[in-house]
Design a protein around this motif. Structure first.
Motif, PDB file in Angstrom:
ATOM      1  N   PRO A   1      81.430  77.341  31.287  1.00 27.42           N
ATOM      2  CA  PRO A   1      81.727  78.324  32.337  1.00 27.42           C
ATOM      3  C   PRO A   1      80.503  79.084  32.821  1.00 27.42           C
ATOM      4  N   ILE A   2      80.485  79.342  34.119  1.00 24.40           N
ATOM      5  CA  ILE A   2      79.503  80.247  34.713  1.00 24.40           C
ATOM      6  C   ILE A   2      80.252  81.210  35.619  1.00 24.40           C
ATOM      7  N   VAL A   3      79.925  82.482  35.512  1.00 28.40           N
ATOM      8  CA  VAL A   3      80.562  83.526  36.314  1.00 28.40           C
ATOM      9  C   VAL A   3      79.582  83.965  37.400  1.00 28.40           C
ATOM     10  N   LEU A   4      80.040  84.024  38.641  1.00 26.12           N
ATOM     11  CA  LEU A   4      79.218  84.411  39.782  1.00 26.12           C
ATOM     12  C   LEU A   4      79.648  85.792  40.273  1.00 26.12           C
ATOM     13  N   VAL A   5      78.670  86.675  40.445  1.00 25.28           N
ATOM     14  CA  VAL A   5      78.944  88.076  40.797  1.00 25.28           C
ATOM     15  C   VAL A   5      78.181  88.403  42.085  1.00 25.28           C
ATOM     16  N   HIS A   6      78.908  88.637  43.167  1.00 25.64           N
ATOM     17  CA  HIS A   6      78.285  88.777  44.486  1.00 25.64           C
ATOM     18  C   HIS A   6      77.636  90.147  44.694  1.00 25.64           C
ATOM     19  N   GLY A   7      76.934  90.256  45.806  1.00 29.84           N
ATOM     20  CA  GLY A   7      76.213  91.472  46.141  1.00 29.84           C
ATOM     21  C   GLY A   7      77.034  92.470  46.954  1.00 29.84           C
ATOM     22  N   PHE A   8      76.417  93.620  47.211  1.00 28.37           N
ATOM     23  CA  PHE A   8      77.061  94.696  47.964  1.00 28.37           C
ATOM     24  C   PHE A   8      77.434  94.222  49.366  1.00 28.37           C
ATOM     25  N   ALA A   9      78.648  94.580  49.782  1.00 24.78           N
ATOM     26  CA  ALA A   9      79.189  94.293  51.120  1.00 24.78           C
ATOM     27  C   ALA A   9      79.442  92.809  51.347  1.00 24.78           C
ATOM     28  N   SER A  10      79.332  91.999  50.297  1.00 24.42           N
ATOM     29  CA  SER A  10      79.590  90.573  50.415  1.00 24.42           C
ATOM     30  C   SER A  10      80.951  90.260  49.786  1.00 24.42           C
ATOM     31  N   SER A  11      81.148  89.031  49.356  1.00 24.37           N
ATOM     32  CA  SER A  11      82.386  88.619  48.695  1.00 24.37           C
ATOM     33  C   SER A  11      82.111  87.304  47.980  1.00 24.37           C
ATOM     34  N   LYS A  12      83.053  86.872  47.177  1.00 22.53           N
ATOM     35  CA  LYS A  12      82.866  85.597  46.483  1.00 22.53           C
ATOM     36  C   LYS A  12      82.707  84.452  47.470  1.00 22.53           C
ATOM     37  N   ASN A  13      83.427  84.517  48.593  1.00 19.68           N
ATOM     38  CA  ASN A  13      83.323  83.448  49.590  1.00 19.68           C
ATOM     39  C   ASN A  13      81.983  83.478  50.319  1.00 19.68           C
ATOM     40  N   VAL A  14      81.608  84.655  50.812  1.00 20.85           N
ATOM     41  CA  VAL A  14      80.371  84.777  51.591  1.00 20.85           C
ATOM     42  C   VAL A  14      79.141  84.493  50.734  1.00 20.85           C
ATOM     43  N   ASN A  15      79.146  84.973  49.485  1.00 18.77           N
ATOM     44  CA  ASN A  15      77.974  84.843  48.623  1.00 18.77           C
ATOM     45  C   ASN A  15      77.888  83.474  47.947  1.00 18.77           C
ATOM     46  N   TRP A  16      79.044  82.903  47.595  1.00 19.12           N
ATOM     47  CA  TRP A  16      79.023  81.732  46.711  1.00 19.12           C
ATOM     48  C   TRP A  16      79.734  80.491  47.243  1.00 19.12           C
ATOM     49  N   VAL A  17      80.855  80.665  47.952  1.00 20.43           N
ATOM     50  CA  VAL A  17      81.593  79.482  48.425  1.00 20.43           C
ATOM     51  C   VAL A  17      80.917  78.885  49.660  1.00 20.43           C
ATOM     52  N   TYR A  18      80.702  79.704  50.692  1.00 22.34           N
ATOM     53  CA  TYR A  18      80.140  79.185  51.943  1.00 22.34           C
ATOM     54  C   TYR A  18      78.720  78.630  51.778  1.00 22.34           C
ATOM     55  N   PRO A  19      77.849  79.234  50.949  1.00 23.80           N
ATOM     56  CA  PRO A  19      76.513  78.640  50.735  1.00 23.80           C
ATOM     57  C   PRO A  19      76.521  77.471  49.741  1.00 23.80           C
ATOM     58  N   THR A  20      77.714  76.968  49.398  1.00 27.10           N
ATOM     59  CA  THR A  20      77.947  75.766  48.569  1.00 27.10           C
ATOM     60  C   THR A  20      77.533  75.907  47.105  1.00 27.10           C
ATOM     61  N   TRP A  21      77.371  77.123  46.628  1.00 27.39           N
ATOM     62  CA  TRP A  21      77.074  77.301  45.203  1.00 27.39           C
ATOM     63  C   TRP A  21      78.210  76.764  44.332  1.00 27.39           C
ATOM     64  N   VAL A  22      79.451  77.078  44.695  1.00 30.46           N
ATOM     65  CA  VAL A  22      80.591  76.675  43.870  1.00 30.46           C
ATOM     66  C   VAL A  22      80.665  75.154  43.778  1.00 30.46           C
ATOM     67  N   SER A  23      80.552  74.479  44.928  1.00 32.61           N
ATOM     68  CA  SER A  23      80.647  73.017  44.909  1.00 32.61           C
ATOM     69  C   SER A  23      79.462  72.384  44.183  1.00 32.61           C
ATOM     70  N   GLU A  24      78.270  72.943  44.355  1.00 33.26           N
ATOM     71  CA  GLU A  24      77.080  72.387  43.683  1.00 33.26           C
ATOM     72  C   GLU A  24      77.200  72.533  42.161  1.00 33.26           C
ATOM     73  N   LEU A  25      77.640  73.681  41.705  1.00 36.61           N
ATOM     74  CA  LEU A  25      77.776  73.897  40.267  1.00 36.61           C
ATOM     75  C   LEU A  25      78.874  73.017  39.689  1.00 36.61           C
ATOM     76  N   ARG A  26      79.947  72.835  40.429  1.00 35.61           N
ATOM     77  CA  ARG A  26      81.014  71.935  39.965  1.00 35.61           C
ATOM     78  C   ARG A  26      80.499  70.507  39.837  1.00 35.61           C
ATOM     79  N   LYS A  27      79.677  70.074  40.796  1.00 36.67           N
ATOM     80  CA  LYS A  27      79.097  68.728  40.727  1.00 36.67           C
ATOM     81  C   LYS A  27      78.231  68.573  39.485  1.00 36.67           C
ATOM     82  N   ASN A  28      77.661  69.679  39.030  1.00 37.76           N
ATOM     83  CA  ASN A  28      76.820  69.657  37.837  1.00 37.76           C
ATOM     84  C   ASN A  28      77.632  69.862  36.558  1.00 37.76           C
ATOM     85  N   GLY A  29      78.947  69.700  36.660  1.00 36.69           N
ATOM     86  CA  GLY A  29      79.785  69.722  35.475  1.00 36.69           C
ATOM     87  C   GLY A  29      80.084  71.103  34.932  1.00 36.69           C
ATOM     88  N   ARG A  30      80.154  72.084  35.817  1.00 42.20           N
ATOM     89  CA  ARG A  30      80.419  73.449  35.368  1.00 42.20           C
ATOM     90  C   ARG A  30      81.808  73.917  35.817  1.00 42.20           C
TER      91      ARG A  30
END
Length: 250
Positions: free
Chosen positions: A21-50
C-alpha cells in the motif's frame, strides 16, 4: 466514492489496485483527483503493482467541510491519514504527500514512524521549517466576493484555482489559517524513516529541497527540472524518481 468518519468529519477516499500500500495526500486547495488521479499517479502506481489509497483532506473535495481554523491543525489533518489506514486495517504504508500533504506526511514521519515504510515529500523544502507559501493574503482572497475583488497576485492565483475546482472557499480559508504551523528543525532532524524530497527547480513556494535534505538524516533529494509548484506534480522525472525510490524499499 467510499468514505468514513473521523473526528466527526466525513473523509472520502479511493482504494484501488493490489500489492504493497501507498497513501497519497494532496496539497492545499487540491483534491485526490486533481493531485493524483488526473496526473496519472494512481494508474502509474497501480501498474507498478501497488495498492493505491488517496483521501480528500478535510475541507477539500468530497470530504466534510469545517469552518473553524482550529480543526485544521497539521496533527488533526495528519490524524485523518492514520484513521484511513486504521479503517482499512493497514498497519504500515509508504506515504507520499504534496505541499500541505507533504507537511502532514513529515509530521507522521516524526510522530508515527511505526506506520510509515517511507515518506515522500513532494513540493516542500526548507519552507516546511522556515515558512513561506500562501498566507493571510490568500485566505482573504478566498473570502472576497469575486475574483475581480482580489488585487494580490498570489491571492488571485489561488482564488482562480479554487473557483475552477468549485471548492468551498470558506473552508479553504479556515484550512489555510489553521494549518500554518511549522515543523521545528529539531523535529525534522528526528524523522527516522526513509525520506525522498522532490521539488521543482523553479518552485518558489517550497523553498530549497537541498537545505531540508541536509536536516533530515539519510534523506534523498530529487530535483524536478524547470518545474514550478503547480507543474511539478505530473512530471515524468518526479514519477520515475518515486518509482525508483519505492523499488528500493521492498
Amino acid at each position: 466514492m467510499p468514505s468514513f468518519h473521523n473526528d466527526a468529519v466525513e473523509i472520502a477516499y479511493l482504494d484501488e489496485g493490489e500489492g504493497d500500500p501507498i497513501v497519497l495526500v494532496h496539497g492545499f486547495a487540491s483534491s485526490k483527483n486533481v493531485n493524483w488521479v488526473y496526473p496519472t499517479w494512481v494508474s502509474e502506481l497501480r501498474k507498478n503493482g501497488r495498492r493505491v489509497l488517496a483521501l480528500d483532506n478535510r475541507g477539500h473535495g468530497d470530504s466534510g467541510k469545517l469552518y473553524d481554523p482550529a480543526q485544521y491543525s497539521i496533527p488533526a489533518m495528519a490524524g485523518d491519514v492514520i484513521a484511513l489506514m486504521d479503517h482499512l486495517e493497514i498497519p504500515r504504508a509508504d506515504i507520499m504527500g504534496y505541499s500541505l500533504g507533504a507537511r502532514m506526511t513529515a509530521w507522521l514521519g516524526r510522530n508515527a514512524p511505526e506506520r510509515l515504510r517511507s515518506a515522500i515529500l513532494g513540493g516542500i523544502g526548507i519552507s516546511m521549517i522556515e515558512g513561506g507559501g500562501p498566507g493571510e493574503n490568500v485566505a482573504q482572497a478566498l473570502e472576497a466576493p469575486t475574483l475581480d475583488d482580489v488585487t494580490d497576485p498570489v491571492g488571485r492565483t489561488f482564488r482562480a484555482f479554487a473557483d475552477q475546482t468549485r471548492s468551498d472557499r470558506l473552508a479553504l480559508a479556515a484550512c489555510l489559517r489553521g494549518s500554518r504551523g511549522l515543523m521545528s528543525k529539531q523535529d525534522a532532524a528526528a524523522i527516522d524513516v526513509p525520506v525522498l524530497i522532490a521539488v521543482g527547480t523553479a518552485d518558489e513556494v517550497a523553498g530549497s529541497a537541498e537545505e531540508l535534505g541536509r536536516i533530515i538524516p539519510g534523506s534523498e533529494v530529487l530535483d524536478i527540472p524547470n518545474r514550478d509548484h503547480m507543474r511539478a506534480v505530473g512530471d515524468k522525472v518526479y514519477k520515475t524518481g518515486v518509482t525508483d525510490f519505492l523499488s528500493r524499499r521492498r
